[in-house]
Design a protein around this motif. Structure first.
Motif, short mmCIF file in Angstrom:
data_model
loop_
_atom_site.label_atom_id
_atom_site.label_comp_id
_atom_site.label_asym_id
_atom_site.label_seq_id
_atom_site.Cartn_x
_atom_site.Cartn_y
_atom_site.Cartn_z
N PRO B 123 10.40 -10.28 5.37
CA PRO B 123 9.23 -11.18 5.52
C PRO B 123 9.55 -12.49 6.23
O PRO B 123 8.65 -13.19 6.66
CB PRO B 123 8.80 -11.43 4.07
CG PRO B 123 9.99 -11.15 3.23
CD PRO B 123 10.79 -10.12 3.96
N LEU B 124 10.87 -12.80 6.35
CA LEU B 124 11.25 -14.04 7.02
C LEU B 124 11.40 -13.87 8.54
O LEU B 124 11.54 -14.86 9.27
CB LEU B 124 12.57 -14.59 6.45
CG LEU B 124 12.60 -14.89 4.96
CD1 LEU B 124 13.89 -15.61 4.59
CD2 LEU B 124 11.39 -15.70 4.52
N LEU B 129 6.04 -13.03 9.79
CA LEU B 129 5.63 -14.21 9.04
C LEU B 129 4.14 -14.21 8.68
O LEU B 129 3.75 -14.66 7.61
CB LEU B 129 5.97 -15.47 9.85
CG LEU B 129 6.70 -16.60 9.13
CD1 LEU B 129 7.86 -16.11 8.29
CD2 LEU B 129 7.16 -17.65 10.13
N LEU B 130 3.32 -13.68 9.58
CA LEU B 130 1.88 -13.71 9.33
C LEU B 130 1.33 -12.39 8.80
O LEU B 130 0.12 -12.16 8.80
CB LEU B 130 1.13 -14.13 10.61
CG LEU B 130 1.36 -15.60 11.02
CD1 LEU B 130 0.60 -15.93 12.30
CD2 LEU B 130 0.95 -16.55 9.92
N ARG B 131 2.22 -11.54 8.32
CA ARG B 131 1.74 -10.30 7.69
C ARG B 131 1.12 -10.64 6.34
O ARG B 131 1.65 -11.45 5.59
CB ARG B 131 2.91 -9.33 7.47
CG ARG B 131 3.32 -8.57 8.74
CD ARG B 131 4.57 -7.77 8.46
NE ARG B 131 4.30 -6.76 7.42
CZ ARG B 131 4.48 -5.46 7.58
NH1 ARG B 131 4.91 -5.00 8.72
NH2 ARG B 131 4.23 -4.63 6.60
N PRO B 132 0.00 -9.97 6.00
CA PRO B 132 -0.65 -10.32 4.72
C PRO B 132 0.07 -9.76 3.49
O PRO B 132 -0.23 -10.16 2.38
CB PRO B 132 -2.05 -9.70 4.87
CG PRO B 132 -1.91 -8.64 5.90
CD PRO B 132 -0.79 -9.05 6.82
N SER B 133 1.04 -8.87 3.71
CA SER B 133 1.73 -8.31 2.54
C SER B 133 3.23 -8.20 2.81
O SER B 133 3.70 -8.56 3.89
CB SER B 133 1.16 -6.92 2.22
OG SER B 133 1.34 -6.08 3.34
#
Lengths: 113, 180
Positions: B123-124, B129-133
């Motif tokens: 996620p980093l 970064l802009l993924r909702p999950s």
């Protein structure tokens, strides 16, 4: 979750109350944003000062709100982050994405820059 | 009188209906452990979090640690219900708290197919970064001292999360020190 809407100096302020978690609140937030964007209100300040709990889905929801608004040419900023939400955003490098404020007047003024 | 009340409490106030197919009950809590199990419904998240909060309070974890352990349990159970059991209410989730003098170990088990943790997107990574999950497991790894995922040979996935007991409130530690 409850969302109260008010306008200050042309900026829409959404006061969010309660929890932003899996299965709770995401529909309300999306509907509210869709409604505002359709009405041409694209500068939005999300006041999270009265948010009691946020999980990873809630963080994801904030990200979705951000992308929805920016994709429509709008601006979404955050106000009154709790220590815990701030930590969750910092850990996942999202404080570099969101513009956030402690002071509402400064937050409102930032939209006119 | 006390024994009489206890007997009434145990046998009269409870609905002792048959347990059903006990072969489906795979609980394995032993001495020093607390286990709860439930159907794959998100409304049970608050129940599990309450149990976690009670246990971490009992162990005198400081407020921040209790909060983050509770969140890790909540995230793991959410994953078990949503991604493991795919919201199939016929499938169960087990949460087991194992207490020992040095650590609290929490096991969350589902009846899903499991997953390969190494294939989860980071996620980093700027592109994520802009993924909702996709942040839940990252948060769990951040807040717990040790996290391991195992696909069980008998089916299902189990996450083992460990929090060492050096996160106690200061006053409690000082109190213990004075007593010695």
């Amino acid at each position: 979750m409850r969302i109260d809407t008010r306008t200050t100096d042309g900026i829409t302020v959404l006061d969010v109350h309660g929890r932003i978690t899996i299965g709770e609140g995401s529909v309300e937030m999306r509907n509210k944003l869709r409604e505002l964007l359709q009405a041409g209100k694209k500068d939005i300040l999300l006041n999270l000062g009265d948010v009691s709990y946020v999980d990873s889905s809630g963080i994801g929801e904030l990200v979705s709100c951000y992308t929805t608004v920016t994709n429509q040419g709008g601006r979404l900023k955050l106000l009154h982050l709790t220590k815990k939400v701030q930590e969750l955003l910092a850990i996942t490098k999202l404080l570099t994405v969101f513009e956030s404020y402690e002071d509402e007047k400064k937050a409102i003024a930032s939209f006119s820059k | 009188m006390g024994a009489e009340l206890l007997t009434r409490f145990r046998y009269d106030d409870y609905d002792l209906t048959p347990l059903g197919d006990v072969t489906q009950r795979t609980g394995s809590a032993s001495k020093g452990e607390i286990e709860i199990s439930f159907d794959s419904e998100l409304r049970y998240l608050d129940v599990v979090q309450c149990v976690s909060d009670s246990i971490t309070r009992m162990l005198s974890f400081d407020d921040d640690t209790r909060y983050w352990v509770g969140m890790s349990v909540r995230e793991s159970v959410t994953n078990a219900i949503l991604h493991g059991n795919k919201m199939d209410e016929g499938k169960r989730v087990w949460v087991r708290f194992a207490l020992d003098p040095e650590r609290l170990v929490i096991y969350v088990r589902d009846q899903g197919a499991g997953f390969d943790e190494s294939k989860l997107p980071n996620p980093l990574d700027p592109k994520n970064l802009l993924r909702p999950s996709g942040r839940g497991i990252f948060y769990i790894r951040t807040f717990m001292d040790d996290v391991r995922y195992t696909v069980l040979p008998e089916g299902g996935m189990e996450v083992r999360m460990e929090k060492r007991l050096n996160h106690k409130v200061k006053s409690d530690q000082e109190g213990e020190g004075n007593a010695n």
